[in-house]
Design a protein around this motif. Structure first.
Motif, short mmCIF file in Angstrom:
data_model
loop_
_atom_site.label_atom_id
_atom_site.label_comp_id
_atom_site.label_asym_id
_atom_site.label_seq_id
_atom_site.Cartn_x
_atom_site.Cartn_y
_atom_site.Cartn_z
N HIS A 25 -82.21 -69.87 -20.67
CA HIS A 25 -81.76 -69.95 -19.49
C HIS A 25 -82.38 -68.42 -18.65
O HIS A 25 -81.46 -67.40 -18.93
CB HIS A 25 -79.67 -70.63 -19.40
CG HIS A 25 -79.17 -70.86 -18.11
ND1 HIS A 25 -79.04 -70.68 -16.61
CD2 HIS A 25 -79.16 -72.50 -17.95
CE1 HIS A 25 -79.00 -71.24 -16.22
NE2 HIS A 25 -79.25 -72.02 -16.71
N ILE A 73 -84.98 -74.62 -14.63
CA ILE A 73 -83.67 -73.22 -15.36
C ILE A 73 -84.44 -71.90 -16.15
O ILE A 73 -83.89 -71.26 -16.94
CB ILE A 73 -83.10 -74.34 -15.37
CG1 ILE A 73 -82.89 -74.76 -16.38
CG2 ILE A 73 -82.78 -75.05 -14.14
CD1 ILE A 73 -81.60 -75.24 -17.14
N TYR A 74 -85.59 -72.43 -17.43
CA TYR A 74 -85.59 -71.73 -18.39
C TYR A 74 -87.13 -71.15 -18.35
O TYR A 74 -87.67 -71.40 -17.47
CB TYR A 74 -85.87 -73.06 -19.90
CG TYR A 74 -85.07 -73.82 -20.10
CD1 TYR A 74 -84.10 -73.38 -20.14
CD2 TYR A 74 -84.96 -75.12 -19.58
CE1 TYR A 74 -82.47 -74.32 -20.32
CE2 TYR A 74 -83.70 -76.32 -19.92
CZ TYR A 74 -83.21 -75.25 -20.57
OH TYR A 74 -81.71 -76.34 -20.72
N HIS A 120 -77.36 -76.47 -27.87
CA HIS A 120 -77.18 -75.04 -27.16
C HIS A 120 -76.55 -74.49 -28.40
O HIS A 120 -75.71 -74.93 -29.04
CB HIS A 120 -75.76 -75.33 -26.37
CG HIS A 120 -75.36 -74.04 -25.64
ND1 HIS A 120 -74.12 -74.15 -25.90
CD2 HIS A 120 -76.00 -73.60 -25.74
CE1 HIS A 120 -74.03 -72.14 -24.65
NE2 HIS A 120 -74.82 -72.59 -24.85
#
Length: 315
Positions: free
Chosen positions: A79, A311-312, A101
């Protein structure tokens, strides 16, 4: 055989998860700051769990007793704001399962490179590239014992590092690194992740903005890579099987690839035995280019497999 593998995978997942939970509870800020042992134990747990799920469902890799030439690795997303690590495992149908996650920061790492040296189709070792140039190799053996060792320093001279597979016919996957001067270097790997001295592959590679590859794209049993130049043309470099000169002269795949800001391969996404290419647009849309196994038409037409991936930093 399948039952044995299933039990081993489930046992491995539970054992690795328990060790990771214990580390997270006792290591405090060291773990939260990006301890590589914690990251790799978490990855091992998730990978074993994914392998166990695949063993319970029919599919080419689950049912085959033979060696798997094209592995399926997890795509890693770091992230951009929190530096937390997320894993995306293939669903074996051309896309990814919901993200997993990993509750650690990956801020201290530049890259993470998985290999499948035992040819079971899944990661059994990982090179971790630290931003300070240290290169570690970690693995979990058949007895579920975690191992990690430093195998090099000074790797921050390479903006791009990847493992397309073995470059010279050995069982172990090797590494290539592209330096800032545009010179490509090769490193042969030993079973414990240590590496030979580097060997110069060639200059002029600074014309490329992206390199990718994970296995044999053309059906000849040799590891290939693709390279995108600054004008957006994608080129194929066929493997030779000779580590002293591992790639043939380039052949053109096609233009228009500058619409993507990230190209990478994590192996076989659609369970057809051929490595595929992942391409991300700047708006976060993710596409799969399925490999054909032919040098004449390397990839099929793109298929959208996700969105929101801007987002990564994808590894």
């Amino acid at each position: 055989m399948i039952v044995h593998q299933r039990r081993w995978a489930l046992r491995g997942a539970l054992a690795a998860t328990a060790v990771t939970a214990a580390m997270a509870a006792t290591a405090g800020t060291a773990f939260a700051a990006g301890d590589p042992a914690g990251v790799d134990r978490m990855r091992a747990a998730a990978g074993a769990e994914q392998q166990a799920l695949d063993a319970q469902s029919p599919g080419p890799n689950a049912l085959a007793a033979a060696e798997v030439e094209t592995p399926s690795f997890a795509m890693k997303g770091v992230h951009k704001q929190t530096s937390e690590l997320y894993l995306y495992f293939t669903d074996r149908e051309g896309g990814f399962e919901p993200r997993e996650h990993v509750a650690v920061s990956f801020d201290g790492f530049a890259d993470s490179i998985d290999v499948d040296n035992d040819k079971d189709g899944w990661s059994d070792g990982t090179w971790s590239v630290h931003k300070n140039g240290i290169l570690d190799y970690s693995w979990i053996d058949d007895d579920l014992v975690y191992h990690s060792k430093q195998v090099g320093k000074g790797w921050n001279i390479y903006p791009t590092i990847l493992s397309p597979g073995n470059l010279g016919g050995a069982k172990e996957a090797d590494l290539i690194g592209l330096d800032e001067a545009g010179v490509l270097w090769g490193y042969l790997a030993y079973p414990d992740g240590t590496l030979t001295s580097r060997m110069r592959i060639g200059g002029g590679w600074g014309q490329y903005t992206q390199l990718a590859g994970q296995g044999d794209l053309t059906g000849d049993g040799k590891a290939d890579i693709v390279a995108r130049d600054k004008s957006g043309v994608l080129w194929l470099y066929k493997g030779t099987g000779d580590y002293k000169a591992p790639f043939e002269s380039r052949t053109r795949i096609g233009g228009g690839w500058n619409v993507y800001d990230r190209l990478l391969s994590v192996g076989d996404l659609d369970a057809d035995g051929t490595p595929d290419l992942i391409a991300r647009r700047p708006d976060g849309d993710l596409y799969r280019y399925s490999g054909t196994g032919s040098a004449q038409a390397v990839y099929e037409k793109p298929v959208k497999i996700g969105h929101g991936f801007q987002i990564y930093n994808l590894l």
